[in-house]
Design a protein around this motif. Structure first.
Motif, PDB file in Angstrom:
ATOM      1  N   LEU A 170      12.578 -93.981 -31.978  1.00 54.82           N
ATOM      2  CA  LEU A 170      13.513 -93.689 -33.293  1.00 54.82           C
ATOM      3  C   LEU A 170      12.676 -93.547 -34.630  1.00 54.82           C
ATOM      4  O   LEU A 170      11.643 -94.293 -34.900  1.00 54.82           O
ATOM      5  N   PHE A 211       9.368-101.595 -36.064  1.00 48.97           N
ATOM      6  CA  PHE A 211       8.401-101.174 -35.298  1.00 48.97           C
ATOM      7  C   PHE A 211       8.730-101.131 -33.774  1.00 48.97           C
ATOM      8  O   PHE A 211       8.490-100.023 -33.257  1.00 48.97           O
ATOM      9  N   TYR A 212       9.662-101.881 -33.502  1.00 41.36           N
ATOM     10  CA  TYR A 212      10.106-102.193 -31.979  1.00 41.36           C
ATOM     11  C   TYR A 212      10.979-100.728 -31.805  1.00 41.36           C
ATOM     12  O   TYR A 212      10.550 -99.945 -30.701  1.00 41.36           O
ATOM     13  N   CYS A 213      11.757-100.649 -32.714  1.00 43.28           N
ATOM     14  CA  CYS A 213      12.635 -99.285 -32.707  1.00 43.28           C
ATOM     15  C   CYS A 213      11.861 -98.053 -32.679  1.00 43.28           C
ATOM     16  O   CYS A 213      12.049 -97.107 -31.916  1.00 43.28           O
ATOM     17  N   GLN A 214      10.820 -97.928 -33.537  1.00 44.33           N
ATOM     18  CA  GLN A 214      10.170 -96.801 -33.648  1.00 44.33           C
ATOM     19  C   GLN A 214       9.273 -96.687 -32.424  1.00 44.33           C
ATOM     20  O   GLN A 214       8.952 -95.422 -31.888  1.00 44.33           O
ATOM     21  N   GLN A 215       8.851 -97.626 -31.957  1.00 40.94           N
ATOM     22  CA  GLN A 215       7.968 -97.556 -30.637  1.00 40.94           C
ATOM     23  C   GLN A 215       8.848 -96.748 -29.391  1.00 40.94           C
ATOM     24  O   GLN A 215       8.404 -96.303 -28.700  1.00 40.94           O
ATOM     25  N   ARG A 216      10.150 -97.077 -29.829  1.00 42.96           N
ATOM     26  CA  ARG A 216      11.092 -96.514 -28.763  1.00 42.96           C
ATOM     27  C   ARG A 216      11.293 -94.986 -29.035  1.00 42.96           C
ATOM     28  O   ARG A 216      12.321 -94.630 -28.325  1.00 42.96           O
ATOM     29  N   LEU A 246      12.517 -93.846 -20.727  1.00 44.35           N
ATOM     30  CA  LEU A 246      11.817 -92.958 -21.898  1.00 44.35           C
ATOM     31  C   LEU A 246      10.699 -92.237 -21.083  1.00 44.35           C
ATOM     32  O   LEU A 246      10.170 -91.349 -21.634  1.00 44.35           O
ATOM     33  N   MET A 278      11.638-107.548 -29.449  1.00 43.68           N
ATOM     34  CA  MET A 278      12.570-108.210 -30.603  1.00 43.68           C
ATOM     35  C   MET A 278      13.843-108.049 -30.204  1.00 43.68           C
ATOM     36  O   MET A 278      14.595-107.234 -29.356  1.00 43.68           O
ATOM     37  N   PHE A 328      21.404 -98.698 -27.327  1.00 45.43           N
ATOM     38  CA  PHE A 328      19.855 -98.756 -27.810  1.00 45.43           C
ATOM     39  C   PHE A 328      19.138 -97.752 -26.841  1.00 45.43           C
ATOM     40  O   PHE A 328      18.317 -96.811 -27.361  1.00 45.43           O
ATOM     41  N   MET A 344      10.906-105.352 -36.306  1.00 46.05           N
ATOM     42  CA  MET A 344      12.225-104.781 -35.822  1.00 46.05           C
ATOM     43  C   MET A 344      12.073-103.440 -35.937  1.00 46.05           C
ATOM     44  O   MET A 344      12.289-102.680 -34.771  1.00 46.05           O
ATOM     45  N   ALA A 390      16.687 -89.674 -28.700  1.00 45.32           N
ATOM     46  CA  ALA A 390      15.609 -89.372 -29.526  1.00 45.32           C
ATOM     47  C   ALA A 390      14.248 -88.762 -29.314  1.00 45.32           C
ATOM     48  O   ALA A 390      13.803 -87.890 -29.578  1.00 45.32           O
ATOM     49  N   PHE A 422       6.285-104.841 -24.855  1.00 46.40           N
ATOM     50  CA  PHE A 422       6.214-105.647 -25.654  1.00 46.40           C
ATOM     51  C   PHE A 422       5.903-107.353 -25.021  1.00 46.40           C
ATOM     52  O   PHE A 422       6.607-107.625 -24.002  1.00 46.40           O
ATOM     53  N   ALA A 436       5.505 -91.988 -29.637  1.00 47.29           N
ATOM     54  CA  ALA A 436       6.348 -92.335 -28.653  1.00 47.29           C
ATOM     55  C   ALA A 436       6.843 -90.964 -28.129  1.00 47.29           C
ATOM     56  O   ALA A 436       6.825 -90.822 -26.699  1.00 47.29           O
ATOM     57  N   PRO A 469       4.415 -94.630 -35.226  1.00 49.41           N
ATOM     58  CA  PRO A 469       4.758 -94.930 -34.058  1.00 49.41           C
ATOM     59  C   PRO A 469       5.991 -94.090 -33.242  1.00 49.41           C
ATOM     60  O   PRO A 469       5.592 -93.918 -32.207  1.00 49.41           O
ATOM     61  N   ASP A 470       6.828 -93.451 -33.947  1.00 51.36           N
ATOM     62  CA  ASP A 470       7.963 -92.866 -33.149  1.00 51.36           C
ATOM     63  C   ASP A 470       7.196 -91.341 -32.819  1.00 51.36           C
ATOM     64  O   ASP A 470       7.713 -90.854 -32.039  1.00 51.36           O
TER      65      ASP A 470
END
Lengths: 491, 251
Positions: free
Chosen positions: A449, A442-447, B164, B90, B100, A440, B107, B86, B78, B74-75
């Motif tokens: 955050l 990772f999913y947010c960080q990929q976006r 994004l 998730m 979201f 979860m 961000a 994906f 991005a 990862p961020d």
């Protein structure tokens, strides 16, 4: 939820120590001698200029307390408290007189400004700061109330909002009638202690048919060292009345543990409604579990009248130990009790909290929504009782307890007790435990955050249905607080 | 330009190599497809590009616009424009899709030194983009992916991608779980994002997605390496012959 972004910015501003209310204020204090005996109880009563019956009531409580033992059933562990090593009364010297905003020690006003407590009555009344919410505040420092705002405005509506000491002087008949009628002196160990030595707290009386014209709030602050805080709050909503009340709590950062043992009593008569919200942010101790407040609190509401309603909403982020079960006695027919709770624990905090819904009247209903979030090395327990008396036909309850774990060193526990002595009772209980998964995050960080933003987002989502119960004025601040409390909980 | 150079990846927890010297270049403006049998390392490649934990790069490098990204969180990736759609998005209970999207978009914008979108600006952009993807605006008020059908999840992924504005899009098995109508909508969404400034890597097991998203190049991944590279006709060839030629071969 733009507050997520704000949360993170707030968190980033705070470097090492994340508890932003941890400062001390240097104010000259008057204290009772250390320790507890009948003379101390007399000292407190005399300081407050109380009537003789009140002193007798306190002494009675003190004697009962002496005969009681500390409860040990909660899932919390701490070294034994030495009740002789505490001060039971501490008051700023300057407030031993009348209280209006102009007379308050400027040092005190500065402290409240730093804490973000809105005491600027004049500016709001004069329309200078019209964007600020109109909230009446009773500010309690250690043992005494230092100021209560908007009293005159409230008096116009017939609402009494003052410190309990003042209520004892000005409205003794009301206090005598209701004090101890929900939480008797000998209810439990800490309630008995509080009954003996309580120093101040708020008193609210909303007369028949009146809808209180603004939010009421009390702001509790512990400042003195080695001092226990024992406040007592009494709120009465007469027939058809409505009041929404919020309390907030903070304390300086100290290596020692400090004791806070409050009692709150609510009485709702026919068709009355009381909404009581708490944002508890007592100092939780440092990251190694040193210091912090021991919070042993008895809160209970009595839905005494028909169709009455009492709703508790609590956001618990502070204290080293929390022992607290805001409850409802559903005595009146068709009465309703609600308990909405968010309990966040991090570091070495221990939370044992929940509620009791006692169904006595006919067709009573209750609802419990509890969200526990455990991080770090903390332990977070929900403990609740739902019971239906023999005569409580048609009692209904819905309970949902959700726990969220962050990391693998913390614990979440759910201990529900259900007793139905009436076959028509309809009780439902749901419980879930989940973990913020790496996937979860990772999913947010990929976006885009950051890890902290991701945790704040997920947690705010988890607690959303409880947050919605808070008065609007406090919502954004509370979201930030939850984010701050969980800072450093991942990685 | 995406340059993957001699990439060796193993699982962090076990001694199992998955990618064994993968080399691949995707210039901006091009769409490349990665096809391969199950277990060939396709999803690992997607995760490693996005920076998921649990993998160890034992050799080689990944450059995006000439800069190595393998040490980045990862961020940070991005923010540099890397987006992963994906295979299994998730669920985030209690967090509305709009919240979201806005949190993520702002961000990323902030880190790219762009002004954050105000609420009216944001809503205007979302409404436009959602309409193009045939996404009911009401769906965005529901918690992210909670109770979404397979098609809704994938459309939601493409909407996030559109919001994004990434420069490197990696689509991991975007066609899985889609019926033919949803496949069309999702493909149209992806095609609308094709641009000279954008590189795309489409990972799929089946050829059918490539009828809709026509690639500039097709790579066959098996045994942790690119075994063959060709034009879009290579996908059609695989459709008839299958992966048998590649699965038996040792790396």
């Amino acid at each position: 939820m733009p507050a997520v972004q704000e949360t993170v910015e707030q968190v980033k501003k705070i470097d090492v120590d994340q508890y932003k209310y941890g400062f001390e204020t240097d104010i000259e204090m008057v204290k009772a001698p250390k320790g507890l005996n009948e003379d101390i109880v007399r000292f407190i009563s005399e300081k407050k200029g109380e009537p003789a019956w009140m002193l007798d009531w306190r002494l009675d409580a003190y004697r009962r307390w002496r005969a009681m033992t500390e409860p040990t059933w909660a899932k919390v562990s701490y070294p034994k408290i030495d009740f002789e090593d505490l001060y039971y009364y501490a008051a700023p010297k300057s407030t031993e007189g009348p209280k209006s905003l102009d007379e308050v020690d400027p040092e005190l006003l500065r402290m409240y400004e730093r804490l973000g407590v809105p005491l600027q009555e004049q500016e709001i009344l004069a329309g200078v700061k019209s964007d600020k919410p109109r909230v009446a505040v009773d500010a309690v420092l250690d043992s005494v109330s230092v100021v209560t705002t908007f009293k005159e405005e409230l008096a116009k509506a017939g609402v009494i909002f003052c410190s309990i000491s003042e209520a004892l002087r000005e409205h003794p008949e009301l206090v005598k009638k209701y004090l101890g009628s929900v939480v008797p002196q000998s209810d439990n160990y800490y309630a008995a202690l509080n009954s003996a030595v309580f120093s101040d707290g708020s008193f609210v009386y909303v007369p028949e048919g009146v809808r209180c014209p603004m939010e009421l709030s009390t702001y509790f602050r512990i400042n003195e060292r080695e001092t226990g805080q024992f406040e007592r709050t009494l709120i009465i909503a007469d027939k058809g009345a409505y009041v929404s009340y919020l309390e907030g709590c903070t304390a300086p950062m100290r290596d020692e543990n400090q004791l806070h043992a409050a009692v709150v009593e609510l009485v709702a008569l026919d068709d009355a409604e009381i909404k009581y919200s708490t944002v508890q942010n007592w100092y939780p101790g440092d990251k190694n579990g040193k210091g912090g407040i021991y919070n042993f609190v008895t809160k209970r509401g009595d839905c005494r009248g028909r169709n009455s309603k009492i709703s508790w909403t609590q956001v618990e982020t502070g204290s080293a130990i929390t022992w607290k079960y805001p409850s409802c006695i559903l005595r009146g027919d068709n009465s309703r009790g609600e308990f909405y709770s968010i309990a966040v624990s991090n570091g070495y905090q221990q939370v044992d909290s929940g509620t009791k819904m006692i169904h006595l009247g006919k067709n009573t209903s209750s609802r419990i929504i509890s969200k526990g979030i455990a991080a770090g090395f903390s332990q977070n327990t929900y403990r609740g009782l739902v019971s239906a008396h023999r005569k409580a036909t048609g009692a209904r309850n819905f309970t949902a307890c959700d726990s969220l774990l962050i990391g693998d060193k913390c614990g979440a526990h759910t201990v529900p007790y259900i007793e139905a002595k009436n076959s028509s009772a309809h009780f439902e209980h749901e419980a879930t435990t989940s973990k913020i998964s790496d996937d979860m995050l990772f999913y947010c960080q990929q976006r885009g955050l950051s890890e902290e933003e991701a945790v704040a987002l997920v947690v705010n989502g988890f607690v959303r249905d409880v947050l919605q119960q808070l008065p609007m004025e406090f919502l954004a601040e509370t979201q930030k607080l939850i984010g701050i409390s969980l800072e450093g909980s991942v990685g | 330009m995406l340059e993957i150079k001699n990439l060796h990846v193993k699982l962090e927890d076990e001694d199992k190599a998955i990618l064994k010297g993968l080399t691949l270049t995707v210039p901006k403006g091009e769409v490349h497809a990665i096809m391969g049998p199950n277990g060939s390392g396709k999803s690992t490649l997607a995760y490693v590009l996005a920076g998921r934990e649990g993998y160890e790069i034992t050799d080689g490098d990944i450059l995006w616009n000439g800069e190595s990204i393998i040490e980045m969180e990862p961020d940070e990736r991005a923010a540099k424009g890397v987006f992963l759609a994906f295979q299994y998005p998730m669920e985030i209970p209690g967090v509305a899709g709009l919240t979201f999207l806005r949190t993520a978009a702002n961000a990323v914008r902030k880190r790219r030194d762009m002004a954050e979108l105000s609420t009216p600006e944001f809503l205007k952009v979302v409404k436009e983009k959602a309409a193009k993807l045939n996404i009911d605006f009401e769906m965005l008020k529901r918690p992210v992916n909670v109770g979404f059908s397979g098609g809704e999840k994938k459309r939601s992924e493409i909407l996030q991608m559109a919001m994004l504005e990434p420069s490197l899009c990696v689509l991991d098995e975007t066609d899985s779980g889609l019926d033919i109508d949803a496949l069309k909508v999702v493909s149209d969404g992806v095609n609308a994002l094709r641009s000279p400034d954008r590189a795309m890597l489409v990972i799929t097991h089946y050829q059918r997605l490539l009828n809709h998203i026509v690639p500039d190049k097709v790579h066959v991944l098996a045994h942790g390496r690119i075994q063959r590279t060709g034009g879009k006709e290579l996908a059609l060839e695989l459709e008839t012959s299958g992966y048998a030629d590649y699965t038996g071969k040792a790396a």
